[in-house]
Scaffold this active site. Structure first.
Site, PDB file in Angstrom:
ATOM      1  N   LYS A  79      -0.870   1.120  -4.802  1.00  0.00           N
ATOM      2  CA  LYS A  79      -0.350  -0.277  -4.395  1.00  0.00           C
ATOM      3  C   LYS A  79      -1.298  -1.302  -5.508  1.00  0.00           C
ATOM      4  O   LYS A  79      -2.438  -1.154  -5.986  1.00  0.00           O
ATOM      5  CB  LYS A  79      -1.232  -0.397  -3.004  1.00  0.00           C
ATOM      6  CG  LYS A  79      -0.924  -1.717  -2.334  1.00  0.00           C
ATOM      7  CD  LYS A  79      -1.235  -1.574  -0.875  1.00  0.00           C
ATOM      8  CE  LYS A  79      -1.145  -2.986  -0.053  1.00  0.00           C
ATOM      9  NZ  LYS A  79      -1.783  -3.008   1.307  1.00  0.00           N
ATOM     10  N   SER A 154       1.114  -4.568   4.597  1.00  0.00           N
ATOM     11  CA  SER A 154       1.334  -5.215   3.102  1.00  0.00           C
ATOM     12  C   SER A 154       1.620  -3.987   2.272  1.00  0.00           C
ATOM     13  O   SER A 154       1.997  -4.333   1.023  1.00  0.00           O
ATOM     14  CB  SER A 154       0.021  -5.676   2.685  1.00  0.00           C
ATOM     15  OG  SER A 154      -1.137  -4.797   2.708  1.00  0.00           O
ATOM     16  N   SER A 178      -1.752  -2.436   7.783  1.00  0.00           N
ATOM     17  CA  SER A 178      -0.953  -2.442   6.313  1.00  0.00           C
ATOM     18  C   SER A 178      -0.591  -0.846   5.902  1.00  0.00           C
ATOM     19  O   SER A 178       0.186  -0.734   5.102  1.00  0.00           O
ATOM     20  CB  SER A 178      -1.595  -3.071   5.391  1.00  0.00           C
ATOM     21  OG  SER A 178      -1.736  -4.602   5.601  1.00  0.00           O
TER      22      SER A 178
END
Length: 468
Positions: A79, A154, A178
């Site tokens: 990420k 996210s 997330s």
């Protein structure tokens, strides 16, 4: 359906999960190089539509340095809020342009210790503040189950790639949902571990209250279980009970608390409610006791979390030139970040009390598990919305109300530090999956995984390759 997008083809990856891929490498059926090349080809085929990649190193993958990792040779992505040597970490923001990282972040080192091959980085919304991977001017990250819909956030880029079949496992982290939110939107398994279960990433170390847990998104329970066992070989927190390799359900029967309504009063929609109740029925059929319980916190918790969320936005904006890059431009922040910052600056005096009350949440949350081993709830208050519904371009007050009405269940576990898992236990009439959450006491990921195995066997999880 024309609005579904899959990368699954007859190549070295096939429909294998990460455990099966690693086994194929060990027995010589394939190689890390073949798997990486297949994943790169899949990414190149679908990413022009999904917009899930932040940076790719498909020509020069980062292979594991040793062959001992349990997931050796399996391709993955990290990420974009976690440093990977040679790649920028832009945290999903257009407000600056980061220089390439000089070294791997602390958590990247732990992730790579499992043997995974890193192929690049995935997109995320600005600083992870939003539950959808959307931007002010750039293309949103799309849900491969229905490309007109959000894939959550996210860790939205990671979810899109795993669900579409580009890779079987991808790095994610969770500061308010997330991991679990994109898992719910994309039909994946997403476990938020207990606080401090893993090596903490750099960003979590300076937070007044550490909300962030690191983890992965996968398509199978055994992949999540294998990853959690593998990272313990690198570093295990001695203050927590070891998880070990969980390989199936346990025989013991559990007491499961059932929660259907949010603390904010936002209604749970009928389709989400039905998915949770179907899951409760499956647990009862397996011999577990399921009974309604009350949440240990009230509306004040939601207000306090919003205040803390606004504080983090204010800190990100105010320190951006020092923390992220000298090119940082506050005016280029998105509407959500700026709106949260303005909210905090309008009433900073509320922050000390909010932090004090939030720090007491762990004790309140622990009481839920005095009489119940698990708590069953929705992940989100309603089914995955279309792109634009949570866009940062909206008026902030309208967006704030929509966010509160959507993210009704996940933040409690972040503040309390307790583990929770999202499992794909339903399908909305719009064609996107519905996630159901199980939460457990601090340090008890094992019970979550054992129960997840049981539910996966009772109701096999949807796979996009089989739905097209």
């Amino acid at each position: 359906m024309d609005n579904r997008l899959t990368a699954f083809i007859d190549d070295a990856l096939g429909r294998l999960d990460a455990v099966a891929m690693a086994a194929a490498v060990r027995d010589g059926s394939t190689t890390p190089e073949e798997l990486a090349a297949a994943a790169a080809a899949r990414a190149q085929a679908v990413d022009p539509t999904l917009h899930a990649l932040a940076y790719a190193i498909h020509e020069q993958p980062r292979y594991a340095e040793g062959k001992d990792g349990a997931l050796f040779g399996v391709p993955t992505y990290v990420k974009d809020n976690t440093d990977v040597r040679g790649l920028p970490s832009n945290h999903g923001s257009a407000a600056f342009r980061a220089a390439p990282a000089r070294r791997d972040g602390a958590y990247t080192s732990q992730l790579r210790s499992t043997g995974l091959t890193v192929l690049g980085k995935t997109r995320m919304p600005e600083f992870g503040f939003s539950p959808t991977t959307e931007f002010m001017t750039e293309e949103p990250t799309r849900n491969p189950w229905h490309t007109d819909y959000s894939v959550g956030a996210s860790s939205g880029g990671a979810a899109a790639l795993v669900a579409a079949g580009v890779v079987p496992i991808a790095h994610a982290n969770d500061g308010g949902g997330s991991i679990r939110i994109p898992a719910a939107c994309a039909g994946l398994v997403g476990l938020k571990p207990s606080r401090d279960r893993h090596v903490n990433g750099e960003q979590s170390r300076t937070m007044p209250i550490n909300l962030i847990s690191e983890g992965v998104l996968t398509r199978s329970v055994r992949d999540t279980a294998a990853y959690l066992a593998a990272i313990e070989d690198y570093r295990r927190n001695p203050a927590l009970p070891p998880i070990g390799l969980v390989q199936g359900p346990a025989r013991r029967r559990l007491r499961v608390g059932l929660i259907l309504d949010t603390i904010t009063g936002a209604p749970t929609d009928d389709q989400t409610r039905a998915a949770v109740l179907r899951t409760a029925a499956l647990l009862e059929q397996a011999g577990h006791l399921v009974e309604p319980i009350e949440l240990p916190v009230g509306r004040q918790f939601a207000d306090d979390f919003l205040q803390y969320w606004a504080l983090l936005a204010d800190l990100a904006a105010s320190t951006g030139r020092f923390v992220f890059d000298r090119t940082f431009d506050i005016a280029a922040l998105d509407g959500l970040t700026l709106g949260l910052r303005a909210r905090h600056r309008a009433a900073p005096q509320r922050t000390p009390g909010a932090l004090l009350r939030l720090r007491g949440t762990a004790r309140a949350c622990a009481r839920m598990f005095d009489r119940h081993e698990l708590v069953l709830s929705p992940v989100l208050s309603h089914i995955t919305p279309e792109l634009g519904y949570l866009s940062p371009t909206l008026d902030f007050e309208e967006l704030r109300e929509r966010l509160i009405g959507y993210v009704g269940f996940t933040p409690l576990n972040n503040v309390a530090g307790t583990p929770a898992i999202s499992l794909p236990m339903g399908m909305a009439d719009t064609g996107v999956p519905i996630g159901v959450q199980l939460a457990a006491a601090y340090g008890d990921e094992r019970t979550l995984l054992e129960t997840a195995y049981e539910l996966e066997a009772a109701q096999p999880f949807p796979l996009l390759a089989e739905a097209v």
